[in-house]
Design an enzyme around this catalytic site. Structure first.
Site, PDB file in Angstrom:
ATOM      1  N   ASP A  85     -12.922 -57.646  -9.098  1.00 58.69           N
ATOM      2  CA  ASP A  85     -11.676 -57.396  -8.356  1.00 58.69           C
ATOM      3  C   ASP A  85     -10.547 -58.362  -8.702  1.00 58.69           C
ATOM      4  OD1 ASP A  85     -13.394 -59.297  -7.142  1.00 58.69           O
ATOM      5  OD2 ASP A  85     -12.387 -59.099  -5.218  1.00 58.69           O
ATOM      6  N   GLU A 142     -15.218 -59.439  -4.541  1.00 63.18           N
ATOM      7  CA  GLU A 142     -15.616 -60.843  -4.346  1.00 63.18           C
ATOM      8  C   GLU A 142     -14.618 -61.574  -3.461  1.00 63.18           C
ATOM      9  OE1 GLU A 142     -16.103 -64.857  -4.272  1.00 63.18           O
ATOM     10  OE2 GLU A 142     -14.348 -64.055  -5.303  1.00 63.18           O
TER      11      GLU A 142
HETATM   12 NI    NI Z   1     -12.840 -65.783  -8.550  1.00 56.84          NI
END
Ligand code: NI
Length: 395
Positions: A85, A142
């Site tokens: 991401d 994440e």
């Molecule tokens: Ni990172």
């Protein structure tokens, strides 16, 4: 195969892929997608893994992709994770492959992490110098915080559906030389918790404070006393951070408000330190509010836990990186007060999270000027290929 240097992947095995890897990384950089929206990135990854012969499972914990490849009769299995991401940051223009999605950018290098694991994936499928099962875990979200991609993949049965003996991952590390590794057994990155403390007093006129309970004064006292939580309660050889990031209360100089609140960020590296911090912060807030006749409402939200590398897997990964880049490019990583949701995988499996230097002159992570260093792509691809080959080497 005659000796170890021929048997296991080295950086030079990826020299002829350097341009292609850079193109992949720059494509991902130009097309960043936020947490929970990595549709194109996940499809890009899955399509390539399938082309190379992986058994591909999509939509693991949302948009996660797992590529599995087995070779030989070996019963061992390894998992290697990359995050996919990007962030809600407006990129400073200038790069030919700058973000084409306004307001979004790969400011944390997850474009590079994904590319390096793809580089290893292609190599492992083509060469198949291993005996066992490789699970390549491409993780979404994440950066999401609560309910992040790692938690979602685990909740979706990641380790039951794709069993592994250990899991490895890495993050690039601005400030360290390109192609160098920073390693640390035990705690590496901090647990990150967020506390909201709402104080309710009794509002009134600024000229008649004796008829009120002033929540501004209460909050001010809490903020000052929180400064002693670390300095007076945590062993000086250990470490923690308590930062009051917001303070809100009141609307006018001549009004004592009813309520005031603060938000606090809490970082720690050991579970027992984390527990002491929560206990002391709660105690400070409750007792100070009580002393002033106010009431307090505390929302203590535990975020990502400590990234805790296990000894054996860290020793193994350190041996592999040392073979790969030489002793002079491997150093001990300092404790990092940032956090990372790879920590959730390490709560379930032994493993190691590595840091790969992104250059001494690299912009810091989450900066609008940040760019992953393409000089790392062959190093990182070789790392994952060699680590898998060594982990799954024939007896
Ligand atoms: Ni990172």
């Amino acid at each position: 195969m005659t000796n170890a240097s021929n048997q296991f992947a080295s950086i030079s095995d990826f020299d002829d892929k350097a341009t292609e890897l850079a193109q992949t990384r720059q494509h991902l950089h130009a097309h960043p997608e936020l947490s929970f929206a990595e549709h194109e990135t996940a499809a890009f990854v899955a399509e390539r893994l399938e082309r190379w012969g992986y058994e591909v499972t999509r939509n693991v914990g949302g948009l996660g992709v797992v590529g599995r490849l087995s070779q030989g009769s070996g019963g061992r299995s390894i998992a290697i994770r990359a995050d996919m991401d990007a962030l809600l940051i407006e990129e400073v223009p200038g790069l030919p492959y700058a973000s084409r999605a306004p307001g979004k950018m790969h400011a944390c290098g997850h474009d590079g992490h994904t590319t390096m694991l793809l580089g290893a994936a292609e190599y492992l499928a083509r060469t198949r110098h291993f005996n066992g099962t490789v699970n390549l875990v491409f993780q979404p979200a994440e950066e999401a915080g609560k309910g992040s991609g790692a938690q979602a993949m685990i909740a979706d049965g990641l380790f039951e559906r794709f069993p592994c003996d250990a899991i490895f991952g890495l993050h690039n590390h601005p400030g360290a030389p390109v192609g160098s590794f920073l390693m640390r057994a035990g705690p590496l990155m901090a647990a990150s918790d967020t506390v909201t403390i709402k104080v309710t007093g009794r509002g009134g006129h600024a000229s008649r404070p004796h008829l009120t309970v002033d929540p501004i004064v209460v909050v001010a006292n809490i903020v000052m006393t929180l400064q002693t939580v670390v300095s007076r309660n945590i062993d000086p050889t250990e470490t923690a951070v308590v930062t009051v990031g917001t303070i809100h209360g009141g609307t006018a100089a001549n009004v004592i408000p009813e309520r005031a609140e603060i938000a606090v960020s809490v970082r720690s590296f050991l579970p027992r330190v984390r527990d002491v911090l929560e206990q002391r912060i709660r105690g400070v807030a409750v007792s100070i509010a009580q002393a002033h006749g106010a009431t307090v409402d505390i929302d203590y939200e535990r975020g990502y836990p400590v990234v805790h590398n296990t000894e054996a897997e860290t020793a193994f990964a350190t041996a592999v990186v040392t073979e790969l880049v030489g002793q002079d490019k491997v150093s001990v990583c300092p404790l990092i007060p940032g956090s990372e949701d790879f920590s959730y995988f390490l709560e379930h499996k032994p493993g190691c999270f590595l840091r790969l230097g992104n250059g001494e002159d690299s912009a810091i992570l989450h900066s609008p000027k940040y760019d992953f260093n393409d000089g790392n792509l062959t190093v990182g691809s070789a790392l994952w290929a060699r680590l898998a080959e060594r982990f799954l080497a024939s007896a």
